[in-house]
Design an enzyme around this catalytic site. Structure first.
Site, PDB file in Angstrom:
ATOM      1  N   GLU A 151      17.017 -18.259  -7.656  1.00  9.92           N
ATOM      2  CA  GLU A 151      16.664 -16.875  -7.979  1.00  9.92           C
ATOM      3  C   GLU A 151      16.114 -16.785  -9.412  1.00  9.92           C
ATOM      4  O   GLU A 151      15.134 -16.071  -9.663  1.00  9.92           O
ATOM      5  CB  GLU A 151      17.901 -15.993  -7.777  1.00  9.92           C
ATOM      6  N   LYS A 192      12.397 -15.407 -10.314  1.00 12.29           N
ATOM      7  CA  LYS A 192      12.145 -14.290 -11.250  1.00 12.29           C
ATOM      8  C   LYS A 192      11.120 -14.723 -12.287  1.00 12.29           C
ATOM      9  O   LYS A 192      10.204 -13.981 -12.610  1.00 12.29           O
ATOM     10  CB  LYS A 192      13.428 -13.866 -11.987  1.00 12.29           C
ATOM     11  N   ASN A 209      -1.909   1.760   5.758  1.00  7.81           N
ATOM     12  CA  ASN A 209      -1.074   0.658   5.288  1.00  7.81           C
ATOM     13  C   ASN A 209      -0.779  -0.199   6.512  1.00  7.81           C
ATOM     14  O   ASN A 209      -0.392   0.333   7.547  1.00  7.81           O
ATOM     15  CB  ASN A 209       0.218   1.232   4.694  1.00  7.81           C
ATOM     16  N   GLY A 210      -0.986  -1.514   6.398  1.00  7.72           N
ATOM     17  CA  GLY A 210      -0.717  -2.389   7.538  1.00  7.72           C
ATOM     18  C   GLY A 210      -1.926  -3.256   7.837  1.00  7.72           C
ATOM     19  O   GLY A 210      -2.830  -3.387   7.014  1.00  7.72           O
ATOM     20  N   GLU A 220       7.451 -15.177 -10.776  1.00  5.04           N
ATOM     21  CA  GLU A 220       6.721 -14.001 -10.283  1.00  5.04           C
ATOM     22  C   GLU A 220       6.285 -13.052 -11.382  1.00  5.04           C
ATOM     23  O   GLU A 220       5.276 -12.369 -11.233  1.00  5.04           O
ATOM     24  CB  GLU A 220       7.487 -13.272  -9.174  1.00  5.04           C
ATOM     25  N   LYS A 271       5.869  -4.562  -3.702  1.00 10.52           N
ATOM     26  CA  LYS A 271       7.318  -4.433  -3.549  1.00 10.52           C
ATOM     27  C   LYS A 271       7.768  -4.527  -2.097  1.00 10.52           C
ATOM     28  O   LYS A 271       8.802  -5.087  -1.786  1.00 10.52           O
ATOM     29  CB  LYS A 271       7.728  -3.078  -4.133  1.00 10.52           C
ATOM     30  N   ARG A 314       4.052  -0.407  -4.780  1.00  6.56           N
ATOM     31  CA  ARG A 314       3.758  -0.964  -3.458  1.00  6.56           C
ATOM     32  C   ARG A 314       2.428  -1.704  -3.408  1.00  6.56           C
ATOM     33  O   ARG A 314       2.146  -2.454  -2.470  1.00  6.56           O
ATOM     34  CB  ARG A 314       3.711   0.155  -2.413  1.00  6.56           C
ATOM     35  N   TRP A 333      -2.865  -2.656  -1.707  1.00  6.15           N
ATOM     36  CA  TRP A 333      -2.579  -4.077  -1.890  1.00  6.15           C
ATOM     37  C   TRP A 333      -3.462  -4.786  -0.868  1.00  6.15           C
ATOM     38  O   TRP A 333      -3.229  -4.705   0.332  1.00  6.15           O
ATOM     39  CB  TRP A 333      -1.102  -4.356  -1.626  1.00  6.15           C
ATOM     40  N   CYS A 344       0.840  -1.195   0.000  1.00  5.76           N
ATOM     41  CA  CYS A 344       0.000   0.000   0.000  1.00  5.76           C
ATOM     42  C   CYS A 344       0.882   1.255   0.000  1.00  5.76           C
ATOM     43  O   CYS A 344       1.890   1.310   0.699  1.00  5.76           O
ATOM     44  CB  CYS A 344      -0.947   0.095   1.186  1.00  5.76           C
ATOM     45  N   HIS A 358      17.047 -37.547  -7.544  1.00  2.00           N
ATOM     46  CA  HIS A 358      16.291 -37.990  -6.366  1.00  2.00           C
ATOM     47  C   HIS A 358      14.809 -37.655  -6.487  1.00  2.00           C
ATOM     48  O   HIS A 358      14.099 -37.632  -5.488  1.00  2.00           O
ATOM     49  CB  HIS A 358      16.882 -37.353  -5.098  1.00  2.00           C
TER      50      HIS A 358
HETATM   51  C1  F6R Z   1      11.460 -11.136  -5.522  1.00  2.00           C
HETATM   52  C2  F6R Z   1      11.180 -10.165  -4.508  1.00  2.00           C
HETATM   53  C3  F6R Z   1      10.784 -10.615  -3.152  1.00  2.00           C
HETATM   54  C4  F6R Z   1      11.623  -9.870  -2.096  1.00  2.00           C
HETATM   55  C5  F6R Z   1      11.135 -10.222  -0.682  1.00  2.00           C
HETATM   56  C6  F6R Z   1      11.992  -9.575   0.385  1.00  2.00           C
HETATM   57  O1  F6R Z   1      11.807 -10.547  -6.725  1.00  2.00           O
HETATM   58  O2  F6R Z   1      11.268  -8.994  -4.748  1.00  2.00           O
HETATM   59  O3  F6R Z   1      10.933 -11.987  -3.007  1.00  2.00           O
HETATM   60  O4  F6R Z   1      12.952 -10.215  -2.262  1.00  2.00           O
HETATM   61  O5  F6R Z   1       9.812  -9.800  -0.519  1.00  2.00           O
HETATM   62  O6  F6R Z   1      11.974  -8.189   0.264  1.00  2.00           O
HETATM   63  P1  F6R Z   1      13.070  -7.291   0.949  1.00  2.00           P
HETATM   64  O7  F6R Z   1      14.383  -7.617   0.321  1.00  2.00           O
HETATM   65  O8  F6R Z   1      12.639  -5.883   0.651  1.00  2.00           O
HETATM   66  O9  F6R Z   1      13.059  -7.615   2.400  1.00  2.00           O
END
Ligand code: F6R
Length: 613
Positions: A486, A490, A100-101, A493, A608, A27, A74, A2, A509
């Site tokens: 990773e 990517k 937000n929260g 998501e 984010k 956000r 969000w 948010c 396995h």
């Molecule tokens: C993946 C991504 C999320 C963040 C996770 C932690 O691309 O962005 O998996 O890595 O939410 O976020 P931070 O690093 O801000 O604590």
């Protein structure tokens, strides 16, 4: 999650609020709304969808006013809809709030209020808060600030809020607990944001509100900050070092692509003043300041989530290799609830791009209670995690706006590499030759990254063959295993293709049962100690007709003959390979998502900054 924006001053509030929402849309983006005070009216406009939908919705509305608050959501409580969008009015429509929260005891408060005759319009916990504020205000005949303080006293949970009261039209009240809020201070005007990005265009003077504080922004007055008990607090004014170019696309179609391409420059910034390749030296101020406690650490626990957790897995290998200290890497969300053993002899490294992740913050609080030293590795300057830690190192890669994390990952790996070298040197666990070689190679990484980025067109072409796939496997070993995780994260998501990362040898396995001619398998098969082993893993996949896309070291002919597609990486030290191998996987995920016409910067269901559990 948010986004919150606010403005009070002599300018028209609406354009500032909309621009701010667009900057904060990363956000959360399922609905948006704005509240404006105009003479005696408090107008709220809100709609499901993105900020652009809100703008269309507001076209025929009265959007004048010099005081306003706005929100991009969000969803947590209640589906994304116009009714559940913020701002929320109180029953009388005298108050409007954005939030937000999560209010954890919202159900109990709501039931009490319903029993007292209060009528609700939405399913949100936020409306409960504004109704509670109004209820105590009316019942006890309180001014708005006191009503907010009394109401917040009854609330359990996390919040950043901004509130307007149409009977006090020259005022915005904002409060925070565990969710970030920044106040911008201009000439007879105030700005409010979940982070500084909506503010930097107007002023570089900001106050990061401390947990438990309430800001009162009144026209013609100084900023007043109090706590819930009305004790006045001294706000610390910071000058922010951020420019607009850092938060705009600068000609790139998406923030994610811009951020992938920025990596060489960002990593130079990250190493500036810390790596001196000519003198073979790594200097981290935190290691100097906390040398004794760092050297005394008997164990290191890295806590993080998502991509930051993957960087932590690489950190484990770097630190164990160079410093010979055992390292555990924990999901912060699991760590915080499983009564872990943490002692004062531990060093806990909390990693987070946003510096606001609720689970990571909670893990820090838990570790603090055991007396462990807490070291933060974060990107967002002034965010909650750096403020909650004892010491730490910023990664300095600039604002990351694309929801999928890219440059923060490589920045985190660079900081972990520098930290492991600096610690190892102090501990005497690394020989000079290795130390010097890694320091030199780190300084060469940005140029080698540029070489990888030159293959962007080739990777874009390659990505087309992936669009048919429903599943993709990513394999790597040693330092490349977290890279495989990773790469898979990517892809899933932003393209919504199911993808899994595995240590290559684990294939036999179980997961190898999945391999057939429809299954693309991305293998990180660079020329290092595990090369022959990975080669065998590739043969096993080919024998089952899997389609292999291999990341190989430049000049490799063996794997190039067997794999269906290859992407070449410049030679580097094995421990730094993740910094190069990650780039093609970021680009691959990006181009696949673009081919599939997905919203790359704002993938569905994600946000984010994960400030809720
Ligand atoms: C993946 C991504 C999320 C963040 C996770 C932690 O691309 O962005 O998996 O890595 O939410 O976020 P931070 O690093 O801000 O604590």
């Amino acid at each position: 999650m948010c986004g919150i924006v606010g403005y009070i001053g002599s300018r028209d509030a609406y354009p500032i609020l909309i621009k701010g929402l667009k900057r904060l849309e990363y956000r959360g983006y399922d609905s948006a709304g704005v509240a404006l005070i105009n003479n005696d009216d408090l107008n709220v406009y809100k709609t499901k969808g993105k900020v652009a939908d809100l703008e269309s919705f507001c076209e025929a509305k009265n959007i004048s006013g010099h005081v306003g608050i706005a929100h991009t959501r969000w969803a947590t409580h209640g589906e994304p809809s116009s009714v559940n969008a913020h701002p929320h009015y109180s029953e009388s429509k005298n108050l409007a709030i954005i939030h937000n929260g999560i209010i954890e005891n919202y159900a109990e408060i709501k039931n009490n209020l319903i029993a007292k005759g209060v009528k609700f319009r939405s399913d949100t916990d936020t409306e409960v808060l504004v109704q509670l504020i109004e209820y105590v205000q009316v019942k006890k005949n309180l001014d708005t600030l006191t009503a907010v303080q009394v109401a917040l006293h009854q609330v359990i949970g996390a919040y950043a809020i901004a509130l307007l009261d149409k009977r006090e039209p020259n005022q915005i009240i904002a409060a925070r607990k565990q969710s970030p809020l920044v106040v911008g201070i201009g000439e007879n005007e105030f700005f409010l944001g979940s982070d500084a990005s909506p503010i930097i265009e107007f002023t570089d003077k900001v106050v990061y509100l401390e947990d438990g504080s309430i800001a009162v922004m009144r026209l013609g007055e100084e900023l007043k900050v109090v706590n819930i008990l009305n004790r006045e607090l001294n706000p610390l004014v910071h000058t922010i070092d951020m420019n607009l170019g850092q938060i705009e696309k600068c000609g790139y179609p998406h923030f994610m692509l811009k951020e992938i391409f920025e990596q060489p420059e960002c990593l130079k910034n990250c190493m500036r003043g810390r790596i001196n390749a000519d003198a073979d030296q790594v200097t981290l101020s935190a290691v100097i300041d906390y040398k004794e406690r760092l050297l005394a650490a008997k164990r290191i626990i890295i806590v993080a989530c998502g991509t930051s957790w993957h960087a932590g897995l690489i950190g484990k290998q770097l630190i164990e290799t160079f410093c010979r200290i055992p390292v555990d890497v924990e999901y912060a969300s699991e760590f915080r609830y499983r009564n872990p053993v943490v002692t004062k002899d531990d060093l806990v490294i909390a990693m987070s791009q946003s510096g606001e992740t609720a689970d990571t913050l909670a893990a820090i609080e838990l570790a603090k209670r055991s007396g462990a030293l807490i070291y933060g590795i974060c990107n967002a300057v002034g965010s909650s995690i750096p403020r909650a830690t004892d010491t730490g190192s910023y990664i300095h890669v600039g604002p990351e706006i694309g929801v999928a994390s890219t440059k923060a990952f490589t920045g985190q790996v660079i900081v972990l590499a520098m930290l492991s070298l600096a610690l190892a040197k102090e501990k005497g666990t690394i020989d000079d030759q290795t130390y010097n070689a890694v320091v030199k190679e780190l300084s060469l990484i940005p140029d080698k990254m540029k070489e990888v980025l030159e293959q962007n067109d080739k990777i874009a072409d390659l990505s087309r063959i992936f669009t048919y796939a429903h599943n993709v496997i990513y394999l790597g070993r040693g330092y490349s295993y977290p890279v495989a995780l990773e790469g898979a994260l990517k892809l899933k998501e932003i393209s919504y293709i199911h993808a899994e990362g595995y240590p290559a040898a684990e294939m036999k396995h179980g997961p190898i049962a999945l391999v057939d001619s429809d299954m693309p398998v991305v293998v990180i098969a660079t020329h290092n100690a595990m090369y022959e082993k990975v080669l065998s893993n590739i043969q096993e996949i080919k024998a089952r007709k899997g389609r292999v896309i291999a990341l190989v070291t430049k000049g490799d002919e063996t794997i190039s003959r067997i794999a269906d597609e290859v992407i070449e990486l410049p030679k580097t030290l094995e421990c730094l390979e993740p910094l190069l191998a990650t780039i093609p996987l970021q680009l691959l995920a990006y181009h696949i998502a673009v081919c599939k016409d997905k919203n790359v910067d704002q993938p569905r269901n994600l946000a984010k900054s994960v400030t809720v559990e």
